[in-house]
Every structure is written in structure tokens, then in C-alpha cells.
Design an enzyme around this catalytic site. Structure first.
Site, mmCIF file in Angstrom:
data_model
loop_
_atom_site.group_PDB
_atom_site.id
_atom_site.type_symbol
_atom_site.label_atom_id
_atom_site.label_comp_id
_atom_site.label_asym_id
_atom_site.label_seq_id
_atom_site.Cartn_x
_atom_site.Cartn_y
_atom_site.Cartn_z
ATOM 1 N N ASP A 280 71.496 10.219 14.535
ATOM 2 C CA ASP A 280 70.435 10.832 15.325
ATOM 3 C C ASP A 280 69.152 10.757 14.487
ATOM 4 O O ASP A 280 69.168 10.411 13.308
ATOM 5 C CB ASP A 280 70.783 12.286 15.719
ATOM 6 C CG ASP A 280 69.976 12.718 16.952
ATOM 7 O OD1 ASP A 280 68.962 12.059 17.271
ATOM 8 O OD2 ASP A 280 70.343 13.720 17.600
HETATM 9 C C1 BGC Z 1 67.792 13.673 19.844
HETATM 10 C C2 BGC Z 1 68.606 12.535 20.406
HETATM 11 C C3 BGC Z 1 67.697 11.432 20.846
HETATM 12 C C4 BGC Z 1 66.836 11.004 19.674
HETATM 13 C C5 BGC Z 1 65.917 9.843 19.982
HETATM 14 C C6 BGC Z 1 66.780 13.214 18.823
HETATM 15 O O1 BGC Z 1 65.909 14.225 18.460
HETATM 16 O O2 BGC Z 1 68.664 14.628 19.295
HETATM 17 O O3 BGC Z 1 69.406 12.987 21.461
HETATM 18 O O4 BGC Z 1 68.436 10.360 21.361
HETATM 19 O O5 BGC Z 1 66.058 12.098 19.274
HETATM 20 O O6 BGC Z 1 64.892 10.204 20.814
#
Ligand code: BGC
Length: 740
Positions: A280
Site C-alpha cells: 500500500d
Molecule cells: C489506500 C489504498 C489505495 C492507495 C493508492 C492508499 O492510501 O490505502 O487502498 O489503493 O492509497 O491510492
């Protein structure tokens, strides 16, 4: 020219025996030509700026790195023209390895659908699959290859803001919905021009963030992990999901992003997953504050060795992996494996044949927000609306309601209808507010009077007087109340999940006028609204429904669509009851009589029961169940049994019913929940007609993790329940599992 190209490509992809090379062979050939720097490049993922277009969507430094083959994928860049222009930089690199473009396409791309939790309320698996299908067709036409969805985190805590992104509290429903979304996104397969690579996230346990506070620690027993949180992930692996994303949280002391047990033992070895694993955002760097790594180098080392293969935005692989290999702390083979999974997907997508395959401006223009997509958005939005209450059959609205007052801070809202995960800010012009939807649908001669009444979250009562006046002068009142779009979502945890501000006070004033009141509740999570539930005439839980919110709401209000959604998550009475979910344990001192709470598992200041249970939802019509028939009341451990019942529509309207099958293992080597959803059927029945519903019960439904954590079926008694909701069981039968 084109023909020449294709022949040349075919020739190039033939192996020495003149046979067409498999993707694996092509990956191996390419890997053998790559330097260590180029390999590390493939596992870097950087973000662009979604508000910029063309090469400006990324910084000049990133552009330069792309041209040197030091970037494998980008997120947050979109649009056929922009992705094309960025891909041109990748084509300047030595090996011309194309970029992957990723984006959070969570509930629609240009056409915004209901938030995932709302769609889950439809219990309409085909519609949910189609929603992902349409989103994939739109996003892929804008050059995107990969979506960071579906989120399959089970959540039993509505304080957690990300509850909006999943399918709710139930593992069975969540597993089926997760698989449907993967089917929808990946369509006819990775490589079809209208498909996206799906991504199961957040692996694992994120939905159990302690106290509902986002990013918080999780402490999940092995049993609960395997019974509740992991099955939806396993289900999407079986469905062929192309990628996984690690979670931010630490799980029982080991951060998910550096968790070898999860990423290698379970995902790769036990489940046989062969796709990509991405961290993530910045999660590799977060291993440091977690207290799991002393610096960036150690964080990179631990994450990669655990099985986290792509670094989204922490820049730690880029800065440390080469040194780690030179120091002998990481075997280059580990990096090669990670790159192999990425290159495989790039070949599968067909990007080596045509790196611009998905960047097709013509298709983009025809696809984004087209009429068919909008029509479907309206359909699925109506399917997501849950009718919670309908006293005196106020709904569906009839012509007798001539003067209609429309009150509340969300009545004319557009932006809130879109929900929290609408990455590209397309502007509000194509969003239908509740006011507009009702205005379009209200019968000729109806008079609509609007008054905002109050803001979403201030304490300003100055609008009350006018709103009360307006209500008094009308035949029926419709109120649009709830959260603004940015009150639920990532980093949007709340300790108080009641209607924000003074909204419930306004509802009290309006109900006091004595007029019939319909309350539309809009939010990304279950809210608490005990007073409203007890006193408003009718309540529709509309969540955030997307572009077509207003039209869908009007469809339901006027009965053009008979509501058939069911709650995919419990609505508690108060925050104090959380975590509250239907498949709880019975305890040794279950509450039997609400009036006797002495020394039993109960509260002295609140009922145990929720405001509305999992699986609950009304229709404008009514259904009657009868004739429960089981092919046998004894079943061998490996046998399958058939259960049938009849459902009659005894009301005035045609409608859909969600027939729910629950099981309880009465006594086992470990205690089992009071009931667990094991099947459901959503059926349309015309007024006055009867339909038969059939379920099969076999070892898959009867099995559980026994005392030794072995999935097994134990002999003994099971209670079979068929109901309209988890707290409205209408037919029961005892079954005995016997050794055969
Ligand atoms: C989130 C993810 C997301 C990623 C990219 C993160 O802050 O937890 O779910 O896919 O950002 O945008």
C-alpha cells in the site's frame, strides 16, 4: 505496415523450434537481458498528479527515470492521451519495457456507481459484477491497466471510515461479492481491451483496526483470521485475481507489509497465487514507525523478503535494493521472482505487442459516461437503497401528495452523491441531486417546496423556522440527511457515528408537525439514529449512490422500482455496542428475556439487539414463507442435502425477495456462531404468485476449522434456518450430520 509489424512480432515471438513462445518463455528471455538496475526499476511504482495531463502528469525526474527503464508502473495518471504520452518515454528505454498504469477505480471511473458497501446491499451479484465490468470498460479506455480494487476487508466496526469500500460484515457474502467484482474487472481476461487487472486488498486484517481507528493495530486470533478475514481473499485467488495489495496494519505483531506468513506461506504457497503483490502507499516506509525496521534499508529488506514485491511510493526499493544485493543480504533471485510476476502481466496485457493498446482516444470518447453506462448506474443505485421503515405505507408516494416539501442539507447536494473514492474530479454537472431527481419524476401538478433547514455539521439552527413552516404547508415531507462525502473513507474514522451536527434535532421538529415524514439517510457507513428510527414514518438508507443518485431515489420513492436491498452490515443503536454483528457467539449466559438482564450477557442501559440487523430490508410488498422441505434430516459427512421452501408474494406489488439460508452448528469441538449465512437467493415474484427456492447443503457449508484448525465436518446437530433477515427467521429445521 501493420501487417508487416504483426508478422515481424510473430516471428520474434517464435522460439528456436519455430513454436510460439509461451509468456513464461518470453519473460525468461527478457529477464536474461536485464541489468540489476532495470530489474529494480520494474518493482518501483510512483504516483503522478491526477490533475495534470500529458508528460506533466509526472515530475521531470520521474520522466527521466522512466526513459532509463527505472520505473515499472505509475498510479494516478489517466486519460488515453496522457498515458500514451508517458508510455512514449518508456519506449525510449533500452529494453522498451512498457509501463503499467494503475488507478483506484473503486466504484466507477467516469460514471460513478454506488459506493461498494451500498452495492453490497443489493445482494445482486450479477449487477455488482456488471458495475465492475462497466468501470473496467471506462477506465481501460482511458489507458488504465490495473485497478486497486476490490477491497475485500471484512469490517465489523462502522467507526472505521473504510467500511464504505468493502462488502460489509459477512464473510460468505463478502467472498461472493469479491469474486464477482474480480470477474467484472477482469472481464474476458487480462489482455482484453476492456478489462483491468484487479487487486485484492488490503491483505490482511485491515478491517479489524482496533477501535475503528484507521491504520491502527490489529489483534486477530488465528481462528478469527481464518474464519472471518481470510476467506474473501482466498475466494478472489480462486477467481484468478491478478494482484494483491498489502495492508497498512500490523497483524498480531507483524506488519502486513513485512509479513512472510501472509505473503509467502499463505498467499503463494498455500493458495498458489501467481500474480503481482504491491505494497500500500508508502507502507514499506511505515515498517519504521511500526517499530519493525530501524531504517529504510532494513524496511526494504524485510518487505521484499516477506513477499511484498512492488514498492508503491516509499522509494525504498529504489534507494536500497541494489546495495542489499551487493551486501549479500538479498539474493538477486528474489528480485527476479518479483519482476517475473510483473513482466508476466505486461505480456498478458499485450503491451509488448502494442504499448499503446489501451490508450485509445476514440474508444475513450465513446465509452466514458455513455448513455448505457448512466442507465446502468441508475439501475444499480436503485437496487442499493434499503427500505428500513414504511409506517402506514407512506411509500410509494401517490398522487394524493400534491404539496411535497423537500428538506435537508443533502437534498440539493451533488458532490456528496459521488462518495469518497472518486479520484478524478470530473465536476458536478452530470450528477443528479435528490432534488433534481424528485423534481423530474414528481407527477404533473405536484408542488415542490424546498428548505435546507441546516448544514451537515454545524450547530446553526437559523434555518429551522423556515423548514418547519414549509413542512406544515405540505402533504408529505422528504428529508435528505446524513454525512458529507468526506466523512467516511480513508482516514475518516469517527467515534460518534450519529447523524452529524443538529440534523436529528431538525428531524424531531419536522416530525412534530404531524406530517408524514420520509427520511433519506445518506452516508458511507452505518450511522446511529435511534430516535429517527422510532419516530419517522418512512426511512430509506440510500448511502452514497453515485451520479444517478437523484433519479434512483425518485424511482424508489414513486415505486417505479420496488426496493429490495438488504443490509450487508448491522446498524447499531449506539457506538457502545460496537463491535456488533449477527454471527456472534451464544456465550454461556445468553440473554433470553429482555426484561431480565440479571447476570446474563447483556447491558443494563441498552438492549443487545441492533437498530437494524444484517440482512434486513423491507419491500413495498410482503412475502410469506411455507412448506420447508428437506430431502433428509440426517446427512452423511460427505453427502449433499436439498432444502426447499415456498415464498408467496402476498402484497399488492410485484417485488424481489432475498431468501436467506443460515446454519448453526449446535455443539462442536469449538463454539460456533449463533447463525452463519450459507446461501441466499434473490428472486422476483409477481403479486399473488408463489415461487419455490432451493438450496443445497453439502460439506462445504457444514465445514469449519475444528479444535486443531483443520477444516472439517463434525458429526452432530445443526439448526437450519431460512429467513428474511438474520433476525427474522421464518422457517427452521434440525439436521443431524452422521458418520457414514
Ligand atoms: C489506500 C489504498 C489505495 C492507495 C493508492 C492508499 O492510501 O490505502 O487502498 O489503493 O492509497 O491510492
Amino acid at each position: 505496415m501493420r501487417v508487416f509489424f504483426s508478422i515481424a512480432l510473430l516471428f520474434l515471438s517464435l522460439n528456436i523450434y519455430g513454436q510460439k513462445e509461451t509468456i513464461s518463455q518470453r519473460v525468461d528471455t527478457l529477464l536474461s537481458q536485464m541489468t540489476l538496475d532495470e530489474k529494480i526499476g520494474q518493482i518501483n511504482q510512483f504516483s503522478g498528479n491526477w490533475e495534470q495531463t500529458g508528460p506533466k502528469a509526472v515530475t521531470p525526474q520521474i520522466l527521466d527515470e522512466i526513459a532509463q527503464g527505472r520505473v515499472g508502473s505509475l498510479l494516478n495518471v489517466h486519460g488515453a492521451a496522457t498515458t500514451r504520452s508517458l508510455q512514449q518515454y518508456a519506449m525510449k528505454s533500452r529494453l522498451k519495457i512498457p509501463l503499467l498504469f494503475a488507478q483506484d477505480v473503486i466504484h466507477g471511473y467516469k460514471t460513478t456507481f454506488p459506493i461498494p458497501l451500498a452495492e453490497a446491499a443489493s445482494w445482486d451479484i450479477k449487477a455488482i459484477e456488471k458495475s465492475a465490468r462497466v468501470a473496467a470498460a471506462e477506465a481501460s479506455s482511458a489507458g488504465i491497466h490495473w485497478t486497486f480494487a476490490p477491497m475485500v476487508d471484512i469490517c465489523r466496526d462502522p467507526r472505521w471510515g473504510r467500511v464504505m469500500e468493502g462488502a460489509g460484515e459477512d464473510t460468505y457474502l463478502g467472498s461472493i461479492i469479491g469474486a464477482a467484482r474480480v470477474r467484472g474487472f477482469q472481464g474476458n481476461g487480462i489482455g482484453s481491451t476492456d478489462a483491468l487487472i484487479a487487486c485484492a486488498k488490503h491483505f490482511a486484517g485491515y478491517g479489524a483496526s482496533m477501535a475503528g481507528r484507521d491504520y491502527n493495530t490489529t489483534d486477530i486470533s488465528d481462528r478469527t483470521l481464518w474464519e472471518v478475514y481470510l476467506p474473501p481473499f482466498e475466494s478472489v485467488v480462486k477467481e484468478g485475481v491478478g494482484s494483491f495489495m498489502t495492508a497498512f496494519n500490523d497483524l498480531n505483531g507483524v506488519p502486513a507489509t513485512g509479513n512472510k506468513y501472509l505473503l509467502t506461506e499463505v498467499l503463494r504457497k498455500k493458495w498458489g497465487f501467481t500474480g503481482m503483490v504491491v505494497s500500500d502507499w508508502g507502507a514499506i516506509g511505515e515498517l519504521i514507525p511500526h517499530g519493525f525496521a530501524k531504517d529504510g534499508k532494513e524496511a526494504a529488506c524485510k518487505a521484499l523478503l516477506a513477499g511484498c514485491e512492488i514498492d508503491m511510493e516509499s522509494h525504498l526499493y529504489k534507494n536500497n535494493l541494489k546495495q542489499l544485493v551487493l551486501d549479500g543480504e538479498i539474493d538477486e533471485k528474489v528480485i527476479v521472482e518479483a519482476v517475473r510476476h510483473i513482466l508476466y502481466k505486461k505480456f498478458e496485457l499485450g503491451l509488448f505487442e502494442d504499448p499503446y493498446k489501451f490508450s485509445d482516444e476514440k474508444r475513450e470518447k465513446e465509452t466514458l459516461g455513455n448513455a448505457a453506462n448512466k442507465a446502468f448506474a441508475r439501475e444499480i443505485a436503485a437496487k442499493s437503497i434499503v427500505l428500513l421503515k414504511n409506517n402506514n405505507e407512506i411509500l410509494p408516494l401517490t398522487k394524493k401528495y400534491k404539496k411535497i416539501s423537500l428538506i435537508g442539507p443533502l437534498m440539493k447536494s451533488k458532490a456528496d452523491m459521488r462518495g469518497n473514492w472518486s479520484i478524478v474530479r470530473w465536476g458536478d454537472s452530470d450528477i443528479v441531486s435528490p432534488y433534481e431527481g424528485i423534481q423530474k419524476r414528481a407527477p404533473k401538478g405536484a408542488e415542490l417546496i424546498y428548505s435546507k433547514g441546516c448544514e451537515i455539521s454545524t450547530n446553526d439552527r437559523s434555518g429551522f423556522t423556515q423548514a418547519i413552516e414549509v413542512a406544515k404547508n405540505s402533504d408529505v415531507v422528504i428529508m435528505a440527511m446524513g454525512e458529507s462525502w468526506n466523512m467516511t473513507g480513508e482516514a475518516k474514522s469517527r467515534t460518534d457515528i450519529s447523524l452529524p451536527g443538529i440534523q436529528e434535532e431538525l428531524i424531531k421538529e419536522i416530525v412534530a408537525t404531524g406530517k408524514p415524514v420520509v427520511v433519506l439517510l445518506m452516508a458511507g457507513r452505518p450511522m446511529t439514529f435511534e430516535w429517527t428510527a422510532a419516530n419517522a414514518g418512512s426511512i430509506l438508507y440510500t448511502w452514497w449512490l453515485g451520479n444517478e443518485a437523484g433519479n434512483a431515489i425518485a424511482d424508489v420513492l414513486y415505486g417505479d422500482y420496488n426496493p429490495a436491498a438488504r443490509l450487508p452490515i448491522t446498524i447499531p443503536r449506539s457506538v457502545g455496542q460496537i463491535p456488533l454483528f449477527y454471527n456472534n457467539k451464544n456465550t454461556g449466559r445468553p440473554l433470553i428475556d429482555e426484561n431480565n438482564v440479571s447476570y446474563v450477557s447483556a447491558y443494563i442501559d441498552s438492549p443487545n439487539t441492533p437498530l437494524y440487523s444484517f440482512g434486513y430490508g423491507l419491500s413495498y410488498t410482503r412475502f410469506e414463507y411455507s412448506d420447508l422441505e428437506t430431502s433428509n434430516t440426517k446427512i452423511g459427512k460427505k453427502d449433499t442435502l436439498t432444502v426447499k421452501c415456498k415464498v408467496k408474494n402476498i402484497g399488492k406489488y410485484d417485488g424481489e425477495e432475498v431468501v436467506q439460508l443460515y446454519l448453526r452448528d449446535i455443539s462442536a469441538s469449538v463454539t460456533r456462531p449463533v447463525k452463519e449465512l450459507k446461501g441466499f437467493d434473490k428472486i422476483f415474484i409477481k403479486a399473488g404468485e408463489t415461487k419455490e427456492v432451493e438450496f443445497k447443503i453439502g460439506k462445504e457449508l457444514l465445514a469449519f476449522y475444528d479444535i486443531n484448525m483443520k477444516r472439517t465436518v463434525e458429526c452432530g446437530m445443526f439448526e437450519l434456518m431460512i429467513g428474511q433477515a438474520s433476525d427474522k427467521i421464518v422457517l427452521r429445521e434440525m439436521l443431524e450430520v452422521i458418520k457414514l
